[in-house]
Design a protein around this motif. Structure first.
Motif, short mmCIF file in Angstrom:
data_model
loop_
_atom_site.label_atom_id
_atom_site.label_comp_id
_atom_site.label_asym_id
_atom_site.label_seq_id
_atom_site.Cartn_x
_atom_site.Cartn_y
_atom_site.Cartn_z
N ARG A 95 0.83 -1.21 0.00
CA ARG A 95 0.00 0.00 0.00
C ARG A 95 0.85 1.25 0.00
O ARG A 95 0.58 2.22 -0.69
CB ARG A 95 -0.86 0.04 1.27
CG ARG A 95 -2.09 -0.81 1.20
CD ARG A 95 -2.91 -0.43 2.42
NE ARG A 95 -4.16 -1.13 2.47
CZ ARG A 95 -4.55 -1.88 3.50
NH1 ARG A 95 -3.76 -2.03 4.55
NH2 ARG A 95 -5.71 -2.48 3.49
N GLN A 96 1.89 1.20 0.83
CA GLN A 96 2.75 2.37 0.96
C GLN A 96 3.56 2.60 -0.32
O GLN A 96 3.64 3.72 -0.83
CB GLN A 96 3.69 2.16 2.14
CG GLN A 96 4.30 3.46 2.62
CD GLN A 96 4.89 3.29 4.00
OE1 GLN A 96 5.25 2.15 4.39
NE2 GLN A 96 5.03 4.37 4.73
N LYS A 97 4.11 1.50 -0.84
CA LYS A 97 4.93 1.60 -2.05
C LYS A 97 4.09 2.10 -3.23
O LYS A 97 4.53 2.93 -4.01
CB LYS A 97 5.51 0.22 -2.35
CG LYS A 97 6.36 0.15 -3.62
CD LYS A 97 6.80 -1.28 -3.88
CE LYS A 97 7.33 -1.46 -5.30
NZ LYS A 97 8.61 -0.78 -5.52
N LEU A 98 2.87 1.57 -3.34
CA LEU A 98 2.04 1.89 -4.50
C LEU A 98 1.25 3.18 -4.30
O LEU A 98 0.75 3.76 -5.26
CB LEU A 98 1.08 0.74 -4.79
CG LEU A 98 1.73 -0.61 -5.10
CD1 LEU A 98 0.68 -1.69 -5.23
CD2 LEU A 98 2.56 -0.52 -6.38
N GLY A 99 1.11 3.59 -3.05
CA GLY A 99 0.34 4.81 -2.77
C GLY A 99 -1.13 4.63 -3.04
O GLY A 99 -1.81 5.55 -3.50
N CYS A 100 -1.63 3.43 -2.79
CA CYS A 100 -3.07 3.20 -2.98
C CYS A 100 -3.55 2.11 -2.04
O CYS A 100 -2.75 1.43 -1.41
CB CYS A 100 -3.37 2.81 -4.44
SG CYS A 100 -2.78 1.17 -4.89
N ASP A 101 -4.86 1.97 -2.00
CA ASP A 101 -5.46 0.92 -1.18
C ASP A 101 -6.01 -0.17 -2.10
O ASP A 101 -5.90 -0.06 -3.32
CB ASP A 101 -6.57 1.53 -0.32
CG ASP A 101 -6.72 0.79 1.00
OD1 ASP A 101 -6.40 -0.42 1.06
OD2 ASP A 101 -7.16 1.42 1.98
N THR A 139 8.03 -11.81 0.37
CA THR A 139 8.59 -10.84 1.32
C THR A 139 8.50 -9.46 0.65
O THR A 139 8.36 -9.39 -0.58
CB THR A 139 10.07 -11.13 1.62
OG1 THR A 139 10.81 -10.95 0.39
CG2 THR A 139 10.29 -12.54 2.15
N PRO A 140 8.62 -8.39 1.42
CA PRO A 140 8.61 -7.07 0.78
C PRO A 140 9.68 -6.93 -0.31
O PRO A 140 9.40 -6.41 -1.40
CB PRO A 140 8.88 -6.12 1.95
CG PRO A 140 8.29 -6.83 3.14
CD PRO A 140 8.58 -8.30 2.89
N ALA A 141 10.87 -7.44 -0.05
CA ALA A 141 11.95 -7.31 -1.05
C ALA A 141 11.62 -8.11 -2.32
O ALA A 141 11.84 -7.64 -3.44
CB ALA A 141 13.27 -7.78 -0.45
N LYS A 142 11.08 -9.33 -2.12
CA LYS A 142 10.71 -10.15 -3.29
C LYS A 142 9.59 -9.47 -4.08
O LYS A 142 9.58 -9.51 -5.31
CB LYS A 142 10.23 -11.54 -2.83
CG LYS A 142 11.33 -12.59 -2.79
CD LYS A 142 10.83 -13.88 -2.18
CE LYS A 142 10.12 -14.78 -3.18
NZ LYS A 142 9.82 -16.11 -2.59
#
Ligand code: FES
Length: 152
Positions: A95-101, A139-142
């Protein structure tokens, strides 16, 4: 105007049928890939429902979307086994990375974020799907790598 045209076609197909708002919304989304905001006044006028009522129905059903899906569709599992294996923090990261829900397109318009409820990969939770292809032990990195590979 393709939006007006699609709305009118759906209205014609289901005219005079009681409770026809849902089939009309489905028909518009089927044709346009979403129910754009511009369709609402057309439907409101023809069906004699308020715009708020129509917006209410669209937002009540997660299936309906007001923006066409982006090129990359990221579906994230929110079911139990994935939750137990950290899906929530993965989801927060996305959500944070993409800036959306969920049910929205990313800020750059490249990714659509959708929830799913079990991909049958519970033994390898948490799981996601990118453009219909499942990926396990995420994972977040993957996830960042996976999205980068898709040009997102
Ligand atoms: Fe997520 Fe089954 S709970 S894949």
């Amino acid at each position: 105007d393709p939006v007006r045209f699609a709305a009118q076609r759906a209205l014609d197909t289901y005219s005079g049928q009681p409770g026809n708002l849902l089939p009309i919304l489905h028909a518009v989304q089927h044709e346009l890939g979403c129910i754009p905001d511009e369709a609402v006044p057309v439907l409101s006028q023809a069906l004699q429902l308020s715009r708020a009522e129509i917006h209410g129905v669209i937002s009540f059903y997660p299936h309906f979307r007001t923006q066409a899906p982006a090129g990359v569709v990221l579906e994230m599992c929110r079911a139990e086994s994935c939750q137990a294996m950290g899906a929530q923090s993965l989801i927060d990261h996305a959500r944070q990375k993409l800036g959306c829900d969920f049910h929205e397109n990313s800020a750059d318009g490249k990714v659509t974020l959708e929830p799913v409820y079990c991909l049958g990969l519970c033994a390898q939770s948490p799981a996601v799907m990118v453009n219909g292809k499942p990926h396990a032990r995420m994972t977040p990195a993957k996830l960042d790598r996976l999205l980068a590979e898709q040009g997102a």
